[in-house]
Design a protein around this motif. Sequence first.
Motif, short mmCIF file in Angstrom:
data_model
loop_
_atom_site.label_atom_id
_atom_site.label_comp_id
_atom_site.label_asym_id
_atom_site.label_seq_id
_atom_site.Cartn_x
_atom_site.Cartn_y
_atom_site.Cartn_z
N TYR A 191 -3.55 -10.66 -12.91
CA TYR A 191 -3.03 -10.39 -11.57
C TYR A 191 -3.32 -8.95 -11.20
CZ TYR A 191 -0.46 -14.66 -12.67
OH TYR A 191 -0.13 -15.92 -13.05
N GLU A 192 -3.76 -8.75 -9.96
CA GLU A 192 -3.88 -7.40 -9.41
C GLU A 192 -2.48 -7.02 -8.90
OE1 GLU A 192 -6.43 -5.59 -9.75
OE2 GLU A 192 -8.05 -7.00 -10.15
N MET A 193 -1.83 -6.10 -9.60
CA MET A 193 -0.44 -5.77 -9.32
C MET A 193 -0.31 -4.36 -8.75
SD MET A 193 1.54 -7.34 -12.64
CE MET A 193 1.52 -9.09 -12.99
N VAL A 194 0.68 -4.21 -7.89
CA VAL A 194 1.09 -2.89 -7.39
C VAL A 194 2.47 -2.64 -7.98
CG1 VAL A 194 1.55 -1.44 -5.39
CG2 VAL A 194 -0.23 -3.22 -5.27
N THR A 201 3.76 4.58 -6.92
CA THR A 201 3.18 3.27 -7.21
C THR A 201 1.84 3.42 -7.91
OG1 THR A 201 2.10 3.14 -5.04
CG2 THR A 201 4.31 2.20 -5.23
N ASP A 203 -1.68 0.93 -9.01
CA ASP A 203 -2.41 -0.33 -9.00
C ASP A 203 -2.88 -0.62 -10.41
OD1 ASP A 203 -2.08 -0.40 -6.26
OD2 ASP A 203 -4.05 0.47 -5.85
N ARG A 205 -4.35 -4.01 -13.20
CA ARG A 205 -4.67 -5.41 -13.48
C ARG A 205 -3.96 -5.79 -14.78
NH1 ARG A 205 -10.84 -7.49 -13.77
NH2 ARG A 205 -10.60 -7.23 -11.51
N GLY A 276 4.49 -5.78 -6.96
CA GLY A 276 3.92 -6.49 -5.83
C GLY A 276 2.47 -6.85 -6.14
N GLY A 277 1.66 -6.97 -5.09
CA GLY A 277 0.27 -7.36 -5.27
C GLY A 277 0.10 -8.86 -5.26
N ASP A 278 -0.80 -9.38 -6.12
CA ASP A 278 -1.00 -10.83 -6.20
C ASP A 278 0.33 -11.52 -6.50
OD1 ASP A 278 -3.69 -10.44 -5.85
OD2 ASP A 278 -4.22 -10.73 -7.96
N THR A 292 6.49 -12.93 -7.31
CA THR A 292 6.55 -11.57 -6.79
C THR A 292 6.13 -11.58 -5.31
OG1 THR A 292 4.29 -11.19 -7.55
CG2 THR A 292 6.09 -10.51 -9.01
N PRO A 293 6.54 -10.53 -4.55
CA PRO A 293 7.09 -9.25 -4.96
C PRO A 293 8.52 -9.36 -5.49
CG PRO A 293 7.07 -9.39 -2.57
CD PRO A 293 6.33 -10.61 -3.08
#
Length: 309
Positions: A191-194, A201, A203, A205, A276-278, A292-293
Amino acid sequence: MGRCLRFRNFLWEILKEVCLVANVLILNPVSGGGYIMEKWPEIKRSLQGLDYTTVITDRPGHAEEIAREAVNNSAEYVICAGGDGTLNEALQAMVGTHTTLVPISAGTGSDFIKSSPLDAGSITGLIRDHRKKRIDCGIVRYQGGERYFLNILEIGFGASVMMRVNAKKNSRGGNVFIRSILREIWDLKYYEMVVGLSHGTEDMRATEIIIANGKYFGGGMKASPDSVLDDGMLNVHIIKDIGMVRMLAGLSSLRNGRYVKKKTVRNMVLKNISVGGDPAPVEADGEVLGTTPAIISVVPESVYVLSDS
Protein backbone atom coordinates in the motif's frame (compact mmCIF):
# COMPACT_ATOMS: atom_id res chain seq x y z
CA MET A 1 -17.72 14.88 58.92
CA GLY A 2 -14.28 13.45 58.09
CA ARG A 3 -14.68 10.76 60.79
CA CYS A 4 -18.09 9.75 59.35
CA LEU A 5 -16.61 9.47 55.87
CA ARG A 6 -13.72 7.31 57.07
CA PHE A 7 -16.15 5.07 58.97
CA ARG A 8 -18.35 4.70 55.89
CA ASN A 9 -15.32 3.75 53.77
CA PHE A 10 -14.25 1.27 56.45
CA LEU A 11 -17.71 -0.35 56.45
CA TRP A 12 -17.62 -0.56 52.65
CA GLU A 13 -14.29 -2.39 52.70
CA ILE A 14 -15.62 -4.82 55.32
CA LEU A 15 -18.78 -5.46 53.30
CA LYS A 16 -16.73 -6.15 50.19
CA GLU A 17 -14.78 -8.78 52.09
CA VAL A 18 -17.93 -10.46 53.38
CA CYS A 19 -20.11 -10.23 50.31
CA LEU A 20 -18.59 -9.40 46.94
CA VAL A 21 -20.36 -6.87 44.76
CA ALA A 22 -22.20 -8.74 41.98
CA ASN A 23 -19.83 -10.17 39.36
CA VAL A 24 -20.86 -10.98 35.81
CA LEU A 25 -19.46 -13.82 33.69
CA ILE A 26 -19.81 -13.26 29.94
CA LEU A 27 -19.65 -16.59 28.13
CA ASN A 28 -19.26 -16.68 24.34
CA PRO A 29 -20.31 -20.20 23.29
CA VAL A 30 -18.85 -19.92 19.77
CA SER A 31 -15.38 -18.75 20.82
CA GLY A 32 -12.63 -20.88 19.34
CA GLY A 33 -15.08 -22.81 17.21
CA GLY A 34 -16.90 -24.00 20.33
CA TYR A 35 -13.72 -24.84 22.26
CA ILE A 36 -15.15 -22.96 25.22
CA MET A 37 -17.64 -25.78 25.79
CA GLU A 38 -14.73 -28.19 26.32
CA LYS A 39 -13.14 -25.72 28.69
CA TRP A 40 -16.30 -25.00 30.70
CA PRO A 41 -15.54 -27.45 33.58
CA GLU A 42 -12.12 -25.80 34.01
CA ILE A 43 -13.70 -22.33 33.96
CA LYS A 44 -16.19 -23.34 36.65
CA ARG A 45 -13.38 -24.70 38.82
CA SER A 46 -11.39 -21.49 38.42
CA LEU A 47 -14.38 -19.48 39.71
CA GLN A 48 -15.31 -21.86 42.53
CA GLY A 49 -16.51 -20.01 45.62
CA LEU A 50 -17.18 -16.80 43.71
CA ASP A 51 -20.62 -15.25 43.49
CA TYR A 52 -21.36 -14.42 39.85
CA THR A 53 -24.13 -14.30 37.27
CA THR A 54 -23.53 -16.02 33.92
CA VAL A 55 -24.82 -14.43 30.72
CA ILE A 56 -24.33 -16.25 27.40
CA THR A 57 -23.84 -14.17 24.27
CA ASP A 58 -26.04 -14.96 21.30
CA ARG A 59 -25.11 -12.36 18.69
CA PRO A 60 -22.33 -9.99 17.63
CA GLY A 61 -22.11 -7.00 19.98
CA HIS A 62 -23.91 -8.82 22.79
CA ALA A 63 -20.86 -8.89 25.08
CA GLU A 64 -20.71 -5.08 24.93
CA GLU A 65 -24.39 -4.86 25.88
CA ILE A 66 -23.88 -7.24 28.81
CA ALA A 67 -20.79 -5.38 30.02
CA ARG A 68 -22.52 -2.01 29.75
CA GLU A 69 -25.44 -3.24 31.84
CA ALA A 70 -23.00 -4.69 34.38
CA VAL A 71 -21.19 -1.35 34.63
CA ASN A 72 -24.48 0.52 34.99
CA ASN A 73 -25.43 -1.89 37.80
CA SER A 74 -22.10 -1.22 39.59
CA ALA A 75 -20.69 -4.70 39.06
CA GLU A 76 -17.17 -4.85 40.41
CA TYR A 77 -15.86 -7.48 37.98
CA VAL A 78 -16.79 -8.48 34.43
CA ILE A 79 -15.32 -11.90 33.66
CA CYS A 80 -14.97 -12.65 29.94
CA ALA A 81 -14.69 -16.28 28.87
CA GLY A 82 -13.98 -16.11 25.18
CA GLY A 83 -11.39 -14.80 22.79
CA ASP A 84 -9.89 -11.41 22.05
CA GLY A 85 -13.02 -10.40 20.16
CA THR A 86 -15.21 -10.99 23.22
CA LEU A 87 -12.77 -8.97 25.34
CA ASN A 88 -12.85 -6.20 22.78
CA GLU A 89 -16.63 -6.02 22.88
CA ALA A 90 -16.65 -5.81 26.68
CA LEU A 91 -13.90 -3.19 26.59
CA GLN A 92 -16.13 -0.74 24.72
CA ALA A 93 -18.34 -0.46 27.82
CA MET A 94 -15.58 -0.49 30.43
CA VAL A 95 -13.08 2.19 29.43
CA GLY A 96 -13.00 4.92 32.05
CA THR A 97 -15.05 2.98 34.61
CA HIS A 98 -14.12 1.33 37.91
CA THR A 99 -15.36 -2.12 36.82
CA THR A 100 -12.50 -4.58 36.40
CA LEU A 101 -12.08 -6.82 33.37
CA VAL A 102 -11.15 -10.46 34.02
CA PRO A 103 -10.03 -12.34 30.86
CA ILE A 104 -10.33 -16.12 30.63
CA SER A 105 -8.69 -17.63 27.57
CA ALA A 106 -11.06 -19.64 25.38
CA GLY A 107 -10.83 -18.15 21.88
CA THR A 108 -9.13 -18.71 18.53
CA GLY A 109 -6.04 -16.75 19.53
CA SER A 110 -6.62 -15.37 23.03
CA ASP A 111 -3.50 -13.27 22.64
CA PHE A 112 -4.13 -10.40 25.07
CA ILE A 113 -3.98 -12.65 28.12
CA LYS A 114 -0.46 -13.75 27.10
CA SER A 115 0.70 -10.21 27.92
CA SER A 116 -1.17 -10.22 31.24
CA PRO A 117 -1.26 -13.91 32.27
CA LEU A 118 -3.46 -15.20 35.07
CA ASP A 119 -3.23 -18.57 36.78
CA ALA A 120 -6.75 -19.96 36.38
CA GLY A 121 -6.63 -21.46 39.86
CA SER A 122 -5.94 -18.09 41.46
CA ILE A 123 -8.74 -16.02 39.91
CA THR A 124 -11.18 -16.30 42.84
CA GLY A 125 -8.44 -15.41 45.33
CA LEU A 126 -7.28 -12.44 43.26
CA ILE A 127 -10.85 -11.14 43.04
CA ARG A 128 -11.41 -11.54 46.78
CA ASP A 129 -8.14 -9.68 47.42
CA HIS A 130 -9.11 -6.94 44.93
CA ARG A 131 -5.90 -7.44 42.96
CA LYS A 132 -6.26 -5.21 39.95
CA LYS A 133 -4.28 -2.65 38.00
CA ARG A 134 -4.97 0.06 35.47
CA ILE A 135 -3.59 -0.41 31.97
CA ASP A 136 -3.70 1.50 28.70
CA CYS A 137 -5.84 0.81 25.69
CA GLY A 138 -5.87 2.30 22.22
CA ILE A 139 -8.58 4.01 20.22
CA VAL A 140 -8.91 4.02 16.45
CA ARG A 141 -11.03 6.48 14.50
CA TYR A 142 -11.65 5.11 11.03
CA GLN A 143 -14.03 5.16 8.08
CA GLY A 144 -17.30 4.21 9.77
CA GLY A 145 -16.70 4.98 13.43
CA GLU A 146 -14.31 4.60 16.31
CA ARG A 147 -13.35 1.72 18.58
CA TYR A 148 -11.15 0.95 21.54
CA PHE A 149 -8.66 -1.89 21.35
CA LEU A 150 -6.88 -3.68 24.16
CA ASN A 151 -4.14 -5.62 22.40
CA ILE A 152 -3.05 -4.97 18.82
CA LEU A 153 -4.29 -3.11 15.75
CA GLU A 154 -3.10 -3.96 12.24
CA ILE A 155 -3.34 -2.16 8.94
CA GLY A 156 -2.81 -3.99 5.65
CA PHE A 157 -1.52 -7.57 5.50
CA GLY A 158 -2.49 -8.60 9.06
CA ALA A 159 -6.04 -7.35 8.65
CA SER A 160 -6.40 -9.39 5.46
CA VAL A 161 -5.10 -12.43 7.35
CA MET A 162 -7.76 -11.88 10.02
CA MET A 163 -10.47 -11.89 7.36
CA ARG A 164 -9.35 -15.41 6.45
CA VAL A 165 -9.03 -16.52 10.10
CA ASN A 166 -12.49 -15.24 11.02
CA ALA A 167 -13.99 -17.12 8.08
CA LYS A 168 -12.79 -20.39 9.64
CA LYS A 169 -15.38 -20.62 12.38
CA ASN A 170 -14.41 -24.07 13.67
CA SER A 171 -10.67 -23.53 14.09
CA ARG A 172 -8.48 -22.20 16.89
CA GLY A 173 -4.83 -21.80 17.86
CA GLY A 174 -1.68 -20.93 15.97
CA ASN A 175 -2.17 -23.33 13.04
CA VAL A 176 -5.19 -21.50 11.66
CA PHE A 177 -3.16 -18.27 11.69
CA ILE A 178 -0.19 -19.88 9.93
CA ARG A 179 -2.39 -21.33 7.19
CA SER A 180 -4.11 -17.97 6.71
CA ILE A 181 -0.77 -16.13 6.62
CA LEU A 182 0.55 -18.48 3.94
CA ARG A 183 -2.57 -17.98 1.82
CA GLU A 184 -2.33 -14.22 2.18
CA ILE A 185 1.38 -14.17 1.32
CA TRP A 186 0.44 -15.79 -1.98
CA ASP A 187 -1.80 -12.78 -2.67
CA LEU A 188 0.61 -10.29 -1.07
CA LYS A 189 -0.20 -6.62 -1.55
CA TYR A 190 1.54 -3.41 -0.67
CA TYR A 191 0.00 0.00 0.00
CA GLU A 192 1.13 3.53 -0.76
CA MET A 193 0.56 5.08 2.66
CA VAL A 194 0.65 8.60 4.05
CA VAL A 195 1.66 8.20 7.67
CA GLY A 196 1.21 11.03 10.18
CA LEU A 197 3.83 11.12 12.92
CA SER A 198 4.72 13.65 15.62
CA HIS A 199 7.08 15.55 13.29
CA GLY A 200 4.75 15.59 10.27
CA THR A 201 3.67 13.21 7.49
CA GLU A 202 5.72 10.73 5.51
CA ASP A 203 4.92 8.88 2.30
CA MET A 204 5.88 5.22 2.42
CA ARG A 205 5.20 1.93 0.67
CA ALA A 206 4.34 -0.75 3.21
CA THR A 207 2.81 -4.20 3.48
CA GLU A 208 1.77 -3.96 7.10
CA ILE A 209 1.59 -1.60 10.08
CA ILE A 210 1.34 -3.12 13.55
CA ILE A 211 0.24 -0.78 16.36
CA ALA A 212 0.63 -2.58 19.66
CA ASN A 213 -0.41 -2.21 23.25
CA GLY A 214 0.19 -5.91 24.03
CA LYS A 215 2.96 -8.21 22.85
CA TYR A 216 1.30 -11.11 21.02
CA PHE A 217 -0.95 -11.83 18.07
CA GLY A 218 -1.77 -14.72 15.74
CA GLY A 219 -2.11 -17.35 18.45
CA GLY A 220 1.14 -16.57 20.26
CA MET A 221 3.41 -14.87 17.72
CA LYS A 222 5.48 -12.12 19.31
CA ALA A 223 4.30 -9.09 17.35
CA SER A 224 5.78 -6.42 19.62
CA PRO A 225 8.44 -7.76 22.00
CA ASP A 226 8.95 -4.51 23.91
CA SER A 227 5.33 -3.44 24.36
CA VAL A 228 4.21 -2.61 27.90
CA LEU A 229 0.53 -2.45 28.82
CA ASP A 230 0.82 0.49 31.20
CA ASP A 231 3.56 2.76 29.79
CA GLY A 232 1.20 5.29 28.17
CA MET A 233 2.58 4.55 24.69
CA LEU A 234 1.90 2.44 21.59
CA ASN A 235 4.66 0.46 19.85
CA VAL A 236 4.53 0.78 16.06
CA HIS A 237 6.18 -1.59 13.58
CA ILE A 238 6.02 -0.76 9.88
CA ILE A 239 6.90 -3.63 7.54
CA LYS A 240 8.04 -2.27 4.20
CA ASP A 241 7.22 -3.72 0.79
CA ILE A 242 9.49 -6.76 1.06
CA GLY A 243 7.99 -9.15 -1.49
CA MET A 244 6.59 -12.65 -1.22
CA VAL A 245 9.88 -14.59 -0.97
CA ARG A 246 11.33 -12.44 1.85
CA MET A 247 7.97 -12.49 3.65
CA LEU A 248 7.97 -16.31 3.59
CA ALA A 249 11.59 -16.46 4.71
CA GLY A 250 10.83 -14.17 7.63
CA LEU A 251 7.98 -16.16 9.18
CA SER A 252 10.14 -17.76 11.87
CA SER A 253 11.35 -14.34 13.01
CA LEU A 254 7.72 -13.26 13.31
CA ARG A 255 7.05 -16.08 15.76
CA ASN A 256 9.80 -15.01 18.16
CA GLY A 257 9.72 -11.26 17.59
CA ARG A 258 13.17 -10.99 16.00
CA TYR A 259 11.61 -9.55 12.83
CA VAL A 260 11.65 -6.10 14.47
CA LYS A 261 15.46 -6.06 14.15
CA LYS A 262 15.38 -6.39 10.37
CA LYS A 263 16.26 -3.43 8.14
CA THR A 264 12.93 -3.81 6.38
CA VAL A 265 11.02 -2.97 9.60
CA ARG A 266 10.75 0.51 11.08
CA ASN A 267 10.00 0.66 14.80
CA MET A 268 8.63 3.60 16.78
CA VAL A 269 7.07 4.31 20.17
CA LEU A 270 4.29 6.89 19.88
CA LYS A 271 1.16 8.28 21.47
CA ASN A 272 -0.60 9.00 18.17
CA ILE A 273 -0.32 7.96 14.52
CA SER A 274 -2.50 8.51 11.45
CA VAL A 275 -2.54 6.43 8.28
CA GLY A 276 -3.98 7.50 4.94
CA GLY A 277 -3.19 6.93 1.27
CA ASP A 278 -4.37 3.73 -0.42
CA PRO A 279 -7.40 2.29 1.38
CA ALA A 280 -6.05 -0.56 3.50
CA PRO A 281 -8.02 -2.94 5.75
CA VAL A 282 -7.94 -2.30 9.50
CA GLU A 283 -8.37 -4.88 12.27
CA ALA A 284 -8.28 -4.46 16.04
CA ASP A 285 -8.12 -7.33 18.55
CA GLY A 286 -8.90 -9.76 15.76
CA GLU A 287 -12.00 -7.96 14.47
CA VAL A 288 -11.91 -6.40 10.98
CA LEU A 289 -13.32 -2.87 11.23
CA GLY A 290 -13.06 -1.22 7.83
CA THR A 291 -10.39 0.64 5.90
CA THR A 292 -8.03 3.56 6.24
CA PRO A 293 -7.80 6.52 6.64
CA ALA A 294 -7.49 5.98 10.37
CA ILE A 295 -6.21 7.88 13.40
CA ILE A 296 -4.90 5.78 16.29
CA SER A 297 -4.12 7.05 19.80
CA VAL A 298 -3.25 5.62 23.20
CA VAL A 299 -5.72 6.08 26.08
CA PRO A 300 -3.48 5.86 29.16
CA GLU A 301 -4.53 4.05 32.35
CA SER A 302 -8.08 3.74 31.04
CA VAL A 303 -9.18 0.23 32.04
CA TYR A 304 -8.85 -1.96 35.14
CA VAL A 305 -7.80 -5.59 34.69
CA LEU A 306 -7.37 -8.36 37.24
CA SER A 307 -3.68 -8.83 37.98
CA ASP A 308 -1.43 -11.10 40.02
CA SER A 309 1.48 -8.66 39.84
